[in-house]
Design an enzyme around this catalytic site. Structure first.
Site, PDB file in Angstrom:
ATOM      1  N   ILE A 157       0.845  -1.189   0.000  1.00  0.00           N
ATOM      2  CA  ILE A 157       0.000   0.000   0.000  1.00  0.00           C
ATOM      3  C   ILE A 157       0.881   1.240   0.000  1.00  0.00           C
ATOM      4  O   ILE A 157       2.059   1.182   0.343  1.00  0.00           O
ATOM      5  CB  ILE A 157      -0.967   0.026   1.204  1.00  0.00           C
ATOM      6  N   SER A 158       0.284   2.349  -0.389  1.00  0.00           N
ATOM      7  CA  SER A 158       0.986   3.619  -0.441  1.00  0.00           C
ATOM      8  C   SER A 158       2.178   3.492  -1.394  1.00  0.00           C
ATOM      9  O   SER A 158       2.020   2.948  -2.485  1.00  0.00           O
ATOM     10  CB  SER A 158       1.378   4.050   0.977  1.00  0.00           C
ATOM     11  N   GLN A 159       3.349   3.939  -0.999  1.00  0.00           N
ATOM     12  CA  GLN A 159       4.515   3.854  -1.882  1.00  0.00           C
ATOM     13  C   GLN A 159       4.798   2.409  -2.299  1.00  0.00           C
ATOM     14  O   GLN A 159       5.225   2.151  -3.422  1.00  0.00           O
ATOM     15  CB  GLN A 159       5.744   4.452  -1.195  1.00  0.00           C
ATOM     16  N   GLY A 161       2.722   0.300  -3.089  1.00  0.00           N
ATOM     17  CA  GLY A 161       1.854   0.001  -4.215  1.00  0.00           C
ATOM     18  C   GLY A 161       2.544   0.243  -5.552  1.00  0.00           C
ATOM     19  O   GLY A 161       2.153  -0.327  -6.566  1.00  0.00           O
TER      20      GLY A 161
END
Length: 182
Positions: A157-159, A161
């Site tokens: 998730i986030s970076q 991702g």
């Protein structure tokens, strides 16, 4: 991962006391070691408990925690939980790790280069070729008798991702993946 959580799901979702785990992000530098120590002890005392895992990486090791469903003894599918750039190892627990464990997966969370303990305690910066981070994680999981080597999943998730697709381009032992750059 399935639609119906096991009866242990509510216990697994709330046992990790996220307020305690997330504190390391907000502490100024001098308090980081104390917050990191509290976070580690929280993982160890959680229900189900987290097994500390050391992932060999270059000339050091990446810290991780493997959480299994209660009383799990057979080889299970395992989710590699990859958090974003500036979050602690616990940040992806609630959206990724806890639901996986509730559905019968093992879940491995870790700090990679440039993340929390690797950056603050060891000075190891980020790297763009994330496959060189994920491959040692897979290497640690494969020989374990409690991990089904054909059912290793990578989620970020986030970076992370953005890192997950790159890692998949090179690391072919992963059966499935979820990339959510939010």
């Amino acid at each position: 991962m399935g639609d119906t959580p096991t009866p242990a799901a509510p216990q697994a979702l709330f046992a990790f006391r996220p307020v305690v785990l997330f504190t390391a992000v907000f502490f100024p530098w001098p308090s980081w070691p104390a917050a990191s120590s509290r976070r580690s002890s929280t993982w160890a005392s959680a229900a189900p408990p987290a097994e500390p895992v050391s992932i060999p990486y270059k000339d050091t090791s990446l810290p991780g925690y493997l959480v299994s469903p209660p009383d799990a003894t057979r080889p299970l599918p395992t989710l590699i939980v990859n958090n974003g750039s500036d979050d602690p190892v616990s940040s992806a627990w609630t959206p990724l790790g806890a639901p996986a464990v509730a559905r019968g997966f093992r879940a491995l969370s870790f700090d990679g280069p440039g993340q929390q303990s690797m950056l603050f305690a060891h000075g190891v910066p980020f790297r763009p070729d994330w496959e060189n981070v994920v491959t040692p994680v897979v290497d640690v999981l494969l020989p374990r008798p409690d991990v089904d080597p054909r059912r290793i999943v990578l989620a970020g998730i986030s970076q992370a991702g953005y890192w997950v697709p790159r890692a998949l381009a090179f690391e072919h032992r992963i059966a499935a993946a979820v990339a959510d750059p939010e």
